[in-house]
Design a protein around this motif. Structure first.
Motif, PDB file in Angstrom:
ATOM      1  N   PRO A 272       0.900  -1.131  -0.305  1.00 18.05           N
ATOM      2  CA  PRO A 272      -0.058  -0.598   0.347  1.00 18.05           C
ATOM      3  C   PRO A 272       0.822   1.393  -0.045  1.00 18.05           C
ATOM      4  CG  PRO A 272      -0.511  -2.100   1.699  1.00 18.05           C
ATOM      5  CD  PRO A 272       0.644  -2.062   1.596  1.00 18.05           C
ATOM      6  N   GLY A 273       0.382   2.217  -0.395  1.00 24.69           N
ATOM      7  CA  GLY A 273       0.919   3.716  -0.831  1.00 24.69           C
ATOM      8  C   GLY A 273       0.362   4.850  -0.373  1.00 24.69           C
ATOM      9  N   LEU A 274       1.276   5.744   0.314  1.00 21.16           N
ATOM     10  CA  LEU A 274       0.459   6.680   1.358  1.00 21.16           C
ATOM     11  C   LEU A 274       1.275   8.039   0.627  1.00 21.16           C
ATOM     12  CD1 LEU A 274      -1.986   8.810   2.869  1.00 21.16           C
ATOM     13  CD2 LEU A 274       0.042   7.543   4.759  1.00 21.16           C
ATOM     14  N   ALA A 275       0.633   9.486  -0.564  1.00 25.46           N
ATOM     15  CA  ALA A 275       0.753  10.097  -0.191  1.00 25.46           C
ATOM     16  C   ALA A 275       0.608  11.134   0.586  1.00 25.46           C
ATOM     17  CB  ALA A 275       0.744  10.752  -1.553  1.00 25.46           C
ATOM     18  N   VAL A 276       1.887  12.168   0.866  1.00 24.63           N
ATOM     19  CA  VAL A 276       1.520  13.066   2.150  1.00 24.63           C
ATOM     20  C   VAL A 276       2.508  14.441   1.694  1.00 24.63           C
ATOM     21  CG1 VAL A 276       2.519  13.487   4.819  1.00 24.63           C
ATOM     22  CG2 VAL A 276       1.866  10.882   3.948  1.00 24.63           C
TER      23      VAL A 276
ATOM     24  N   ASP B 214      -2.605   4.708  -2.702  1.00 24.81           N
ATOM     25  CA  ASP B 214      -3.597   4.521  -2.337  1.00 24.81           C
ATOM     26  C   ASP B 214      -4.574   5.311  -1.660  1.00 24.81           C
ATOM     27  OD1 ASP B 214      -3.388   1.429  -3.146  1.00 24.81           O
ATOM     28  OD2 ASP B 214      -1.872   1.394  -1.956  1.00 24.81           O
ATOM     29  N   GLY B 215      -3.311   6.671  -0.595  1.00 29.01           N
ATOM     30  CA  GLY B 215      -3.890   7.080   0.015  1.00 29.01           C
ATOM     31  C   GLY B 215      -2.829   8.518  -0.480  1.00 29.01           C
ATOM     32  N   ILE B 216      -3.874   9.409  -0.241  1.00 27.24           N
ATOM     33  CA  ILE B 216      -3.951  11.001  -0.319  1.00 27.24           C
ATOM     34  C   ILE B 216      -3.644  12.140   1.081  1.00 27.24           C
ATOM     35  CG2 ILE B 216      -2.941  12.898  -2.280  1.00 27.24           C
ATOM     36  CD1 ILE B 216      -4.414  11.225  -4.487  1.00 27.24           C
ATOM     37  N   LEU B 217      -2.500  12.820   1.601  1.00 26.65           N
ATOM     38  CA  LEU B 217      -2.891  13.573   2.340  1.00 26.65           C
ATOM     39  C   LEU B 217      -2.531  14.533   2.102  1.00 26.65           C
ATOM     40  CD1 LEU B 217      -3.340  12.673   6.032  1.00 26.65           C
ATOM     41  CD2 LEU B 217      -1.587  14.117   5.112  1.00 26.65           C
ATOM     42  N   CYS B 218      -2.947  15.896   2.045  1.00 25.41           N
ATOM     43  CA  CYS B 218      -2.209  16.919   1.998  1.00 25.41           C
ATOM     44  C   CYS B 218      -2.836  17.710   3.548  1.00 25.41           C
ATOM     45  CB  CYS B 218      -3.621  17.708   0.951  1.00 25.41           C
ATOM     46  SG  CYS B 218      -2.682  19.442   0.652  1.00 25.41           S
ATOM     47  N   GLN B 219      -1.517  18.528   3.762  1.00 22.55           N
ATOM     48  CA  GLN B 219      -1.365  18.768   5.649  1.00 22.55           C
ATOM     49  C   GLN B 219      -2.171  19.613   5.382  1.00 22.55           C
ATOM     50  OE1 GLN B 219      -0.257  16.525   8.065  1.00 22.55           O
ATOM     51  NE2 GLN B 219      -1.289  18.152   9.203  1.00 22.55           N
ATOM     52  N   LEU B 220      -3.301  19.969   6.644  1.00 19.72           N
ATOM     53  CA  LEU B 220      -3.659  21.514   6.239  1.00 19.72           C
ATOM     54  C   LEU B 220      -2.831  22.064   7.651  1.00 19.72           C
ATOM     55  CD1 LEU B 220      -7.414  20.450   5.417  1.00 19.72           C
ATOM     56  CD2 LEU B 220      -5.701  21.528   4.364  1.00 19.72           C
ATOM     57  N   PRO B 221      -2.805  23.292   7.893  1.00 22.35           N
ATOM     58  CA  PRO B 221      -3.301  24.366   7.270  1.00 22.35           C
ATOM     59  C   PRO B 221      -2.498  25.120   6.221  1.00 22.35           C
ATOM     60  CG  PRO B 221      -2.414  25.481   8.237  1.00 22.35           C
ATOM     61  CD  PRO B 221      -2.126  24.548   8.735  1.00 22.35           C
ATOM     62  N   LEU B 222      -3.113  24.953   4.415  1.00 25.63           N
ATOM     63  CA  LEU B 222      -2.548  25.576   3.068  1.00 25.63           C
ATOM     64  C   LEU B 222      -2.066  27.469   3.656  1.00 25.63           C
ATOM     65  CD1 LEU B 222      -4.375  23.642   0.472  1.00 25.63           C
ATOM     66  CD2 LEU B 222      -1.607  22.891   1.806  1.00 25.63           C
TER      67      LEU B 222
END
Ligand code: NAP
Length: 279
Positions: free
Chosen positions: A30-34, A89-97
């Protein structure tokens, strides 16, 4: 009464061990993009934690550190690329931008089947309807803690203090989904103490040190402290006056070591679920 301390750190370790075992069963890792844009120190800490969690759980982590002057178009282009990648498999964009980037636009660009933070309106709509979907990690972590400690929600009076889209509102919906009778309080609630005193299960998600004092808590209540604040001495603490409330509550989460580790663990669980669904 002295409350049972709900050990989020120990439960998170169990959830992560479960994720590691599940990752090993999959045909593809599995893969997670951060994605982190800019250099917000708190966000850097959170991202480092997520990278480490992935390593612990057998999940490939694709971490992107973008400069603060990244344009919205550049970020949206990266999200589009990650949406198309079969190893993500998952994409997470760290908040706040950073302020020049429209957060909503970016969150809405993440493909719902990779929305492991569950901040996309599609995921939020499904939560509202009670349909199966990714659950936002913090409220999901709270539910996992309640289950672990055998705390029945059905029929209980639940009071959630805070109504943010990422914590308070979904928290209220998950409690409602398990047949709690739910009240949501916020900054315009006229008599917070009276509302809190009704609670069998009290969830504090505000961000104000010592907002919840012992005189606001019913004897024997379950008290969940989501907040992560710094007190005057710079020590990490929640919204709840912990020592005094622990004398009245039946169960209580500490800060640190309660909801925080569970939030991180649930992200791993969501990534696993995303990977399973896509293989
Ligand atoms: P947020 O977006 O700032 O929302 C805070 C909420 O608290 C708002 O709904 C606000 O009401 C309400 N509020 C403010 N003052 C109040 C008062 N005096 N009485 C009652 N309600 C009041 O914060 P958030 O993102 O939900 O986060 C809340 C806390 O949880 C923060 O400490 C954050 O660091 C922490 N957190 C922890 C985790 C974790 O993993 N443990 C994850 C996420 C967040 P209005 O809507 O009326 O303004």
């Amino acid at each position: 009464m002295s409350a049972v301390v709900m050990d989020g750190k120990a439960l998170a370790a169990k959830v992560k061990a479960r994720a590691l075992a599940a990752a090993g069963q999959l045909e593809r890792q599995p893969g997670l993009a951060v994605i982190l844009v800019g250099e917000n120190p708190a966000s850097q800490v959170y991202v480092r934690g997520k990278v480490k969690d992935c390593a612990d759980c057998g999940i490939a982590c694709f971490d992107y550190y973008l400069p603060a002057d990244t344009t919205e178009e550049q970020l949206l282009a990266l999200v589009a690329e990650l949406n198309d990648r079969s190893d993500v498999d998952g994409i997470l964009c760290q908040l706040p931008l950073p302020g020049h980037i429209a957060e909503k636009k970016v969150l809405e660009a993440i493909s719902p089947d990779k929305d492991v933070d569950a901040f996309h309106p599609y995921s939020m709509g499904r939560i509202l309807r009670g349909d199966p979907c990714f659950l936002p990690c913090t409220p999901a972590g709270v539910m996992e803690l309640l289950h672990e400690y055998g705390i029945e929600v059905a029929g209980k009076k639940c009071v959630v203090v805070g109504r943010s889209n990422i914590v308070g509102k979904p928290m209220a919906l998950l409690l409602l989904g398990e047949n709690g009778t739910v009240t949501v309080c916020h900054s315009r609630t006229p008599d917070l103490k009276a509302e809190c005193l009704q609670a069998d299960i009290l969830v504090a998600a505000v961000g104000k040190v010592n907002l919840i004092t012992a005189d606001m808590v019913k004897e024997g209540a379950v008290v969940i402290d989501v907040a992560m604040n710094r007190n005057a001495e710079g020590k990490l603490c929640g919204d709840v006056d912990y020592p005094a409330v622990a004398e009245k509550a039946s169960f209580i989460t500490p800060v640190p070591g309660g909801v925080g580790p569970m939030t991180r663990a649930m992200l791993m669980e969501n990534t696993l679920a995303a990977a399973k669904a896509r293989q």
